[in-house]
Scaffold this motif. Structure first.
Motif, short mmCIF file in Angstrom:
data_model
loop_
_atom_site.label_atom_id
_atom_site.label_comp_id
_atom_site.label_asym_id
_atom_site.label_seq_id
_atom_site.Cartn_x
_atom_site.Cartn_y
_atom_site.Cartn_z
N ARG A 108 0.19 6.16 -2.23
CA ARG A 108 0.56 5.94 -3.63
C ARG A 108 -0.62 6.02 -4.59
O ARG A 108 -0.42 6.25 -5.78
CB ARG A 108 1.19 4.55 -3.78
CG ARG A 108 2.51 4.39 -3.03
CD ARG A 108 3.00 2.96 -3.16
NE ARG A 108 4.31 2.77 -2.55
CZ ARG A 108 4.95 1.62 -2.52
NH1 ARG A 108 4.40 0.54 -3.07
NH2 ARG A 108 6.13 1.52 -1.95
N ARG A 111 -3.94 0.68 -7.68
CA ARG A 111 -3.43 -0.06 -8.84
C ARG A 111 -4.15 0.39 -10.12
O ARG A 111 -3.53 0.58 -11.17
CB ARG A 111 -3.66 -1.56 -8.61
CG ARG A 111 -3.38 -2.43 -9.83
CD ARG A 111 -3.88 -3.85 -9.60
NE ARG A 111 -3.16 -4.49 -8.53
CZ ARG A 111 -2.07 -5.24 -8.69
NH1 ARG A 111 -1.57 -5.42 -9.91
NH2 ARG A 111 -1.48 -5.80 -7.66
N TYR A 127 0.43 -0.44 -13.42
CA TYR A 127 0.87 -0.57 -12.02
C TYR A 127 2.12 -1.43 -11.89
O TYR A 127 3.05 -1.08 -11.14
CB TYR A 127 -0.26 -1.15 -11.17
CG TYR A 127 0.13 -1.33 -9.72
CD1 TYR A 127 0.31 -0.22 -8.89
CD2 TYR A 127 0.32 -2.60 -9.18
CE1 TYR A 127 0.66 -0.37 -7.56
CE2 TYR A 127 0.68 -2.76 -7.85
CZ TYR A 127 0.86 -1.64 -7.05
OH TYR A 127 1.22 -1.80 -5.73
N GLN A 128 2.17 -2.54 -12.59
CA GLN A 128 3.33 -3.41 -12.47
C GLN A 128 4.60 -2.72 -12.97
O GLN A 128 5.71 -3.03 -12.51
CB GLN A 128 3.09 -4.71 -13.24
CG GLN A 128 2.12 -5.66 -12.54
CD GLN A 128 2.57 -6.02 -11.12
OE1 GLN A 128 3.75 -6.24 -10.85
NE2 GLN A 128 1.61 -6.07 -10.20
N LEU A 131 5.43 0.13 -10.05
CA LEU A 131 5.70 -0.35 -8.70
C LEU A 131 7.20 -0.41 -8.39
O LEU A 131 7.62 0.00 -7.29
CB LEU A 131 5.07 -1.72 -8.49
CG LEU A 131 5.32 -2.39 -7.12
CD1 LEU A 131 4.84 -1.50 -5.97
CD2 LEU A 131 4.66 -3.77 -7.07
N ARG A 135 9.20 1.36 -5.11
CA ARG A 135 10.08 0.59 -4.24
C ARG A 135 11.50 1.16 -4.27
O ARG A 135 12.19 1.18 -3.24
CB ARG A 135 10.08 -0.88 -4.64
CG ARG A 135 8.73 -1.56 -4.49
CD ARG A 135 8.78 -3.06 -4.83
NE ARG A 135 9.43 -3.79 -3.75
CZ ARG A 135 10.62 -4.34 -3.82
NH1 ARG A 135 11.34 -4.23 -4.94
NH2 ARG A 135 11.13 -5.00 -2.80
N TRP A 147 5.82 -5.19 -2.00
CA TRP A 147 5.21 -3.88 -2.25
C TRP A 147 6.14 -2.73 -1.89
O TRP A 147 5.96 -1.62 -2.39
CB TRP A 147 3.91 -3.73 -1.43
CG TRP A 147 3.02 -4.92 -1.52
CD1 TRP A 147 2.77 -5.84 -0.54
CD2 TRP A 147 2.27 -5.35 -2.66
NE1 TRP A 147 1.91 -6.80 -0.99
CE2 TRP A 147 1.58 -6.53 -2.30
CE3 TRP A 147 2.11 -4.85 -3.95
CZ2 TRP A 147 0.76 -7.22 -3.16
CZ3 TRP A 147 1.28 -5.54 -4.83
CH2 TRP A 147 0.62 -6.71 -4.44
N ASN A 185 -0.88 1.12 1.16
CA ASN A 185 0.01 1.18 0.01
C ASN A 185 0.48 -0.21 -0.41
O ASN A 185 1.42 -0.34 -1.19
CB ASN A 185 1.24 2.05 0.33
CG ASN A 185 0.87 3.49 0.57
OD1 ASN A 185 0.25 4.13 -0.26
ND2 ASN A 185 1.25 4.01 1.73
#
Length: 547
Positions: A108, A111, A127-128, A131, A135, A147, A185
């Protein structure tokens, strides 16, 4: 698979969205957009069906890369940074695009890659924020956690092949100071461990298999194969459709809402330029009328350049397992009945992320360790026991370009990577070779290495190591950045991936990366498409509410 009847330029077919390219991003978009049965989507793919059995056998990239039936077979311009050499750049020309012929490695990035994108003004790309899209797409064999996802269509699995030399490499890397990391990852990327790969039960899981195949059962998705896009059709500052060619027939289709380019870091800027969107001076030089000035189209090209060190060994490697016809037959039989063995091999077994020198806050180099060696994949393995320790710089400073040389979209563009043109890149590549040798000198590997075969111990000084990099380096096939997301003078799309200054036109693929991610690019490209699909749906809802 359902295909459309070929429309001609006078009898246009109408769709809500037209997606150009059924590759890593386009297949995701086709699936997610058609979840709404009221949305009609046309998906155009220049290649054909993914029927070739070698596409689905993991190690089949040896057969599908550099094969005109599945690969665009691009070739870079001579590059001074690598001693004037030209490199082959495989890109998928088949359903699933490069996800149908890549090395299957699931990485991936870091971050900080995405936080840096957001820090440049690209809202929603930290990143948040991204993410959840990683997923969403993922069906992680190890199960779900904070994660990873386990309900997505893209299968991510552990390797089905492990060999002694790979275990020794991991042990040597740890002895050299690189921490063990079972999930690069997850919470942190730094460390050494086994790759995971996009496979399921020993078969490749491309985006064509994971996303497109289920979507093709829907009546609101139309797929046209062997459809080479000639240009995006503009009316003023609005994209209204596309012109494409199928087996000599020139066709067109109209998009009521948007045209989405998902043709990759080479194809997307080429189509924009052939459509009159780009740098006015360059377009004029090749006889294309500039309809919309965007000087950044095709610029900002980035790629990961690897230096492949080959070490002869006194222990058996995969070279010994696949060298003779009888052994190849045994390997094939094993795979046929058990879906295990060397034919399940991804492009590499072991990954390591670390710093090229002291004082850095995060990894800037990546290793791809292969338990075999070869001059070229098509030539077969070497006639001796050996392994390959490949190392690349994760965030190169060098920038190249993709520029059309003709108004004819069937003519390949000029591709100039400008490898090692930045001083920092030259410094890192020298230091990276030193790290590779430090790992090789650690006891678990030193005990079985008999010789450094490539580049060889005769390359010792910094100047000699740089020359080795210029002579022995290769691409890892990660072109990115040529339709940069951002808000500066070279930006092509905004943070909603809409082309600046135009309506009804987006770019969704690896070309939108402002800075290339710190690792392999397929998983991030799928994430980009997942996020783009949600943005497109949100824009549609806003328009519906406004009306």
């Amino acid at each position: 698979m359902k295909t459309t009847r070929y429309a001609n330029a006078d009898a246009k077919a109408f769709y809500d969205y037209i997606v150009i390219g059924a590759g890593s991003a386009g297949c995701v978009l086709a699936n997610r957009l058609t979840e709404d049965p009221s949305i009609k989507v046309l998906l155009l793919e220049a290649g054909g069906s993914d029927w070739n059995p070698w596409i689905h056998v993991p190690v089949g990239y040896f057969k599908t890369m550099h094969n005109p039936a599945t690969d665009w077979c691009y070739l870079t311009d001579p590059d001074a940074g690598i001693n004037g050499r030209r490199l082959q750049w495989p890109r998928g020309k088949v359903l699933g695009g490069s996800s149908s012929l890549n090395g299957l490695l699931y990485i991936r990035g870091q971050r900080e890659d995405y936080d840096d994108w957001a820090a440049e003004g690209n809202q929603g790309w930290d990143y948040q924020s991204v993410l959840p899209y990683f997923r969403k797409s993922e069906c992680q064999a190890r199960g779900a956690n904070q994660w990873h996802g386990a309900d997505g269509p893209l299968h991510v699995s552990d390797l089905r092949l492990k060999r002694e030399i790979a275990e020794r490499f991991i042990q040597a890397a740890v002895e050299a100071g690189i921490p063990l990391n079972q999930d690069v990852n997850g919470e942190r990327q730094e460390g050494v461990g086994y790759f995971q790969q996009t496979t399921y039960r020993g078969l490749r899981c491309s985006t064509a298999k994971a996303f497109l195949r289920p979507a093709l059962t829907r009546s609101n998705l139309t797929l046209v194969k062997h459809a080479h896009c000639r240009r995006v059709l503009l009316e003023g500052k609005r994209a209204v459709g596309v012109e494409y060619e199928v087996k000599g027939n020139v066709c067109s289709a109209r998009a009521e809402r948007e045209v989405v380019l998902s043709s990759g870091a080479i194809g997307s800027p080429q189509i924009l330029q052939c459509s009159g969107i780009g740098d006015p001076e360059h377009l004029a030089s090749v006889g294309v009328e500039c309809l919309h000035a965007l000087p950044g189209v095709g610029e900002n090209l980035q790629d990961h350049l690897q230096v492949r060190l080959v070490f002869k060994t006194q222990c058996r490697t995969l070279n010994d397992e696949v060298r003779s016809p009888i052994k190849k037959l045994a390997v094939g039989t094993q795979y046929l009945f058990t879906r295990t063995g060397p034919l399940t091999l991804a492009a590499s077994q072991v990954c390591a992320f670390t710093q090229s020198r002291e004082g850095l806050t995060r990894p800037d180099i990546q290793f791809h360790m292969q338990p075999l060696s070869a001059d070229k994949p098509a030539d077969g393995v070497h006639p001796f026991s050996a392994f390959t320790s490949s190392v690349c710089q994760l965030r190169p400073h060098s920038r190249g370009h993709v520029r059309i040389t003709s108004a004819d979209a069937s003519v390949y563009p000029s591709i100039q990577p400008n490898y090692l043109s930045a001083e920092e890149d030259r410094r890192v590549v020298v230091d990276a070779i030193k790290v590779a040798r430090r790992i090789a000198r650690a006891a678990p590997l030193a005990a079985v290495i008999s010789e450094e075969y490539v580049p060889g111990v005769q390359y010792e000084s910094d100047e000699e190591l740089l020359e080795a990099a210029r002579q022995f380096s290769q691409t890892i096939y990660h072109p990115a950045g040529t339709c940069k997301m951002g808000h500066d003078a070279l930006a092509v799309v905004d943070d909603a991936l809409r082309v600046h200054g135009l309506h009804g036109l987006r770019v969704v693929d690896a070309s939108i990366m402002p800075v290339i991610v710190s690792g392999n690019t397929n998983a991030p490209t799928i994430m980009i498409a997942e996020k783009a699909a949600d943005m497109i749906k949100a824009a549609q809802r806003e328009m519906a509410q406004a009306s």
